[in-house]
Design a protein around this motif. Structure first.
Motif, PDB file in Angstrom:
ATOM      1  N   ILE B  11      39.051  34.262 104.032  1.00 59.85           N
ATOM      2  CA  ILE B  11      38.493  33.185 104.864  1.00 59.85           C
ATOM      3  C   ILE B  11      37.299  32.621 104.112  1.00 59.85           C
ATOM      4  O   ILE B  11      36.376  33.361 103.778  1.00 59.85           O
ATOM      5  CB  ILE B  11      38.079  33.738 106.238  1.00 59.85           C
ATOM      6  N   GLY B  12      37.356  31.352 103.810  1.00 54.51           N
ATOM      7  CA  GLY B  12      36.294  30.726 103.016  1.00 54.51           C
ATOM      8  C   GLY B  12      36.617  30.722 101.537  1.00 54.51           C
ATOM      9  O   GLY B  12      35.720  30.835 100.685  1.00 54.51           O
ATOM     10  N   ALA B  13      37.893  30.577 101.196  1.00 59.18           N
ATOM     11  CA  ALA B  13      38.322  30.684  99.798  1.00 59.18           C
ATOM     12  C   ALA B  13      37.806  29.556  98.921  1.00 59.18           C
ATOM     13  O   ALA B  13      37.781  29.685  97.698  1.00 59.18           O
ATOM     14  CB  ALA B  13      39.854  30.739  99.723  1.00 59.18           C
ATOM     15  N   SER B  14      37.378  28.468  99.520  1.00 60.09           N
ATOM     16  CA  SER B  14      36.963  27.342  98.669  1.00 60.09           C
ATOM     17  C   SER B  14      35.487  27.418  98.261  1.00 60.09           C
ATOM     18  O   SER B  14      35.033  26.654  97.421  1.00 60.09           O
ATOM     19  CB  SER B  14      37.244  26.007  99.380  1.00 60.09           C
ATOM     20  N   GLY B  15      34.742  28.344  98.826  1.00 61.48           N
ATOM     21  CA  GLY B  15      33.338  28.493  98.434  1.00 61.48           C
ATOM     22  C   GLY B  15      33.196  29.217  97.108  1.00 61.48           C
ATOM     23  O   GLY B  15      34.192  29.624  96.504  1.00 61.48           O
ATOM     24  N   GLU B  16      31.969  29.362  96.636  1.00 62.02           N
ATOM     25  CA  GLU B  16      31.742  29.995  95.332  1.00 62.02           C
ATOM     26  C   GLU B  16      32.220  31.447  95.330  1.00 62.02           C
ATOM     27  O   GLU B  16      32.962  31.874  94.444  1.00 62.02           O
ATOM     28  CB  GLU B  16      30.251  29.934  94.959  1.00 62.02           C
ATOM     29  N   THR B  17      31.778  32.224  96.319  1.00 63.07           N
ATOM     30  CA  THR B  17      32.206  33.629  96.395  1.00 63.07           C
ATOM     31  C   THR B  17      33.703  33.715  96.681  1.00 63.07           C
ATOM     32  O   THR B  17      34.412  34.526  96.072  1.00 63.07           O
ATOM     33  CB  THR B  17      31.406  34.375  97.487  1.00 63.07           C
ATOM     34  N   GLY B  18      34.178  32.877  97.579  1.00 64.30           N
ATOM     35  CA  GLY B  18      35.594  32.888  97.942  1.00 64.30           C
ATOM     36  C   GLY B  18      36.494  32.627  96.746  1.00 64.30           C
ATOM     37  O   GLY B  18      37.533  33.276  96.580  1.00 64.30           O
ATOM     38  N   ARG B  19      36.111  31.694  95.889  1.00 73.05           N
ATOM     39  CA  ARG B  19      36.937  31.395  94.708  1.00 73.05           C
ATOM     40  C   ARG B  19      36.917  32.568  93.730  1.00 73.05           C
ATOM     41  O   ARG B  19      37.919  32.884  93.098  1.00 73.05           O
ATOM     42  CB  ARG B  19      36.450  30.118  94.009  1.00 73.05           C
ATOM     43  N   SER B  20      35.753  33.204  93.599  1.00 74.17           N
ATOM     44  CA  SER B  20      35.689  34.379  92.734  1.00 74.17           C
ATOM     45  C   SER B  20      36.639  35.460  93.252  1.00 74.17           C
ATOM     46  O   SER B  20      37.381  36.079  92.486  1.00 74.17           O
ATOM     47  CB  SER B  20      34.250  34.920  92.680  1.00 74.17           C
ATOM     48  N   ILE B  21      36.638  35.646  94.562  1.00 71.87           N
ATOM     49  CA  ILE B  21      37.508  36.666  95.165  1.00 71.87           C
ATOM     50  C   ILE B  21      38.971  36.280  94.996  1.00 71.87           C
ATOM     51  O   ILE B  21      39.812  37.096  94.600  1.00 71.87           O
ATOM     52  CB  ILE B  21      37.149  36.857  96.660  1.00 71.87           C
ATOM     53  N   ALA B  22      39.301  35.027  95.293  1.00 76.97           N
ATOM     54  CA  ALA B  22      40.689  34.572  95.162  1.00 76.97           C
ATOM     55  C   ALA B  22      41.158  34.729  93.717  1.00 76.97           C
ATOM     56  O   ALA B  22      42.254  35.254  93.459  1.00 76.97           O
ATOM     57  CB  ALA B  22      40.812  33.118  95.613  1.00 76.97           C
ATOM     58  N   ASN B  23      40.338  34.315  92.776  1.00 78.89           N
ATOM     59  CA  ASN B  23      40.716  34.449  91.366  1.00 78.89           C
ATOM     60  C   ASN B  23      40.892  35.915  90.974  1.00 78.89           C
ATOM     61  O   ASN B  23      41.841  36.269  90.275  1.00 78.89           O
ATOM     62  CB  ASN B  23      39.670  33.787  90.465  1.00 78.89           C
ATOM     63  N   GLY B  24      39.985  36.750  91.423  1.00 75.89           N
ATOM     64  CA  GLY B  24      40.085  38.178  91.116  1.00 75.89           C
ATOM     65  C   GLY B  24      41.386  38.771  91.620  1.00 75.89           C
ATOM     66  O   GLY B  24      42.092  39.469  90.888  1.00 75.89           O
ATOM     67  N   LEU B  25      41.721  38.449  92.863  1.00 76.13           N
ATOM     68  CA  LEU B  25      42.927  39.015  93.470  1.00 76.13           C
ATOM     69  C   LEU B  25      44.188  38.449  92.827  1.00 76.13           C
ATOM     70  O   LEU B  25      45.146  39.173  92.563  1.00 76.13           O
ATOM     71  CB  LEU B  25      42.944  38.721  94.975  1.00 76.13           C
ATOM     72  N   LEU B  26      44.182  37.136  92.553  1.00 82.90           N
ATOM     73  CA  LEU B  26      45.370  36.493  91.976  1.00 82.90           C
ATOM     74  C   LEU B  26      45.589  36.980  90.546  1.00 82.90           C
ATOM     75  O   LEU B  26      46.732  37.226  90.138  1.00 82.90           O
ATOM     76  CB  LEU B  26      45.210  34.969  92.005  1.00 82.90           C
ATOM     77  N   GLU B  27      44.521  37.122  89.788  1.00 83.48           N
ATOM     78  CA  GLU B  27      44.666  37.554  88.394  1.00 83.48           C
ATOM     79  C   GLU B  27      45.052  39.022  88.293  1.00 83.48           C
ATOM     80  O   GLU B  27      45.700  39.441  87.339  1.00 83.48           O
ATOM     81  CB  GLU B  27      43.360  37.281  87.624  1.00 83.48           C
ATOM     82  N   ASP B  28      44.660  39.796  89.281  1.00 84.39           N
ATOM     83  CA  ASP B  28      45.009  41.218  89.281  1.00 84.39           C
ATOM     84  C   ASP B  28      46.520  41.428  89.353  1.00 84.39           C
ATOM     85  O   ASP B  28      47.068  42.302  88.692  1.00 84.39           O
ATOM     86  CB  ASP B  28      44.325  41.912  90.462  1.00 84.39           C
TER      87      ASP B  28
END
Lengths: 329, 329
Positions: B11-28
């Motif tokens: 929730i909040g994937a478009s913010g700075e922290t959210g994008r870091s989290i989304a990228n981390g999970l997707l790249e994993d």
């Protein structure tokens, strides 16, 4: 070896929990035990009894300026607070003073059943304000919560045989009385405290200290079996508890604290927490981050519920809140 | 192995922290990654970028009724929230819905520096309300706080050479800039999250995730040394910070949240916490009960501060909050 004794100062030593703590520390023998007592309380028989056993009374007004409190705390290793519901926030200044005085561990007044903060129990939330203040001070602390006292858990017998030790009728069973909850003998609290406050594992931790987990209905049944008498049960529904909670909250929205307004609220919110929500169990305490005193001290021999009921039936139990007449639980 | 992937909803994937989290999970690669996105945000370029990498967007209004939220959360294993400062309390309903939907772990929006609750930082206290609600729900959770981002920790060079990646001038040094504090590369937050949310050791715990502990002045000196340029320092006293805190608080006493009123307060209170009080360090985190990500994951190779500054100087760093113009620090 007197010089190596840990110096513990108790705030609220004349209360039920405070006396248990003072007795535990004094009987242990490993502590030099002090008490802050306001001038008005210095002649209380409970305090004079403890003084005979070795309690050193320092007269001190809890509302004194911080510098004065710090001076009075100089040389104390551990502060244990068991102030009454109305006095929770008086601990804010005491904690600040304890930090200034170099107190090594601060045990704020927890000593209630397990409940999360944030709107379930007013009393729990008052304590949380103190905990947050301690954490902001970066003061070493231990929070000790406890089971519901045996001394207010057993029901009245219709014969009146155990009325001598009953503060309240305690004939209510919330939601059938089946919700599991942790219980403790009031006298064991002090014994737990003597161990916890010198244990490095409990620094900056919460500890849940209880003797047994059972349900109110099981306690009623045990009293019936052991006494051979029938116990009256007054069943109380969730709706009734919630109505009491709402009424209690509506009557206690304003400060300063007024015991007559808050007692109903505190009692109802306890029933909500341990009776309806089932908060007061070791698994929830663990979830909330508590250490379990049973795991820390496997050799600790608590007074069993059966032993307490036996005492009660044989006429040797001691009632609590004997100086008050109002309904407590 | 697609069926064994952990389903994570951000929730909040478009913010700075959210994008870091989304990228981390997707790249994993070990996660199926979903995002709740309000219709108005669905076309944000940041989200479309993530969708190309595999993010599955579920349109959902965070203020929808609980039943609707629960239905939208059905089948999700882990919820990770990184909502903005104004939306913290929107998590209350989401947590309730997550409990109803059987979500196995809820990661509320922490992701700030270490600070005790109870009146130091408004933003921290907003989060505490959510944590308390989660604890009352008995919902399995993990709170993840982080170091101060490298991306807002380096100062401007007078040549303007690194302005391309600077959101703010960041030329202020509080109290000489000597207060130690933990720092993290924003991009590493998501990488920490991928480990933490599947780690049984972090259930119902707080985790402090940071890359290094240093001081602002040491960072300024490192930038000077690596760039060969002089960095301007604007020294800010404790009194100035306290005056800003007071002003910020005076302007933000009323709800609903208004970003224009709260930004000053949030910024000043951060300076109070990590700059004056020195809260944002691993030892204090440990005191407050946090696990240390460095101890949990000794093999984790974080981006070093030196590597980040090298990127910055070579022109390949990425700025943050590029869609905003106001002063952020």
């Amino acid at each position: 070896m007197a010089t190596t004794k840990t110096k513990v100062l108790i705030i609220g030593a004349s209360g039920e929990t405070g006396r248990s703590i003072a007795n535990g520390l004094l009987e242990d023998g490993g502590f030099e035990v002090y008490s802050f007592t306001r001038p008005a309380s210095a002649q209380k028989p409970q305090l004079l009894d403890l003084a005979k056993k070795g309690l050193i009374i320092r007269q001190c007004d809890l509302s004194a300026p911080e510098e004065e409190l710090a001076e009075a705390l100089r040389g104390i290793d551990v502060v244990v607070s068991s102030v009454g519901p109305a006095d929770q926030l008086s601990q804010l200044n005491i904690a600040t003073a304890a930090k200034a005085a170099g107190v090594k561990r601060f045990v704020p007044c927890a000593f209630i059943t397990v409940c999360a903060p944030g709107g379930i129990m007013w009393l729990r939330d008052e304590k949380e304000k103190v905990y947050n203040h301690i954490k902001q001070l970066k003061l070493t602390y231990t929070i000790i919560d406890v089971g519901w006292w045996y001394q207010i858990a057993t029901p009245r017998l219709t014969s009146g045989k155990i009325d001598y030790a009953m503060t309240v009728a305690n004939d209510e069973l919330v939601e059938g009385g089946k919700t599991p909850s942790a219980f403790v003998d009031l006298r064991d609290i002090g014994k737990y405290v003597t161990r916890i406050i010198v244990d490095p594992r409990t620094e900056n931790k919460m500890v849940f200290s209880y003797n047994t987990v059972t349900s109110p209905e099981d306690i009623f049944a045990m009293v019936e079996k052991m006494s051979g008498e029938k116990v009256e049960r007054k069943h109380v529904s969730k709706e009734t508890v919630m109505a009491r909670v709402e009424e209690g909250r509506a009557h206690s929205e304003t400060y300063p604290f007024d015991a007559s307004k808050f007692t109903l609220r505190i009692a109802a919110e306890y029933q909500l927490s341990w009776g309806i929500r089932g908060d007061n169990v070791p698994s929830y305490a663990k979830y909330l981050g508590y250490l379990d005193a049973k795991e820390l001290y496997p050799d600790f021999k608590p007074i069993t519920l059966e032993e307490y009921i036996q005492e009660l039936l044989s006429g040797t139990a001691t009632g609590i809140y004997t100086d008050r007449i109002s309904r407590i639980y």
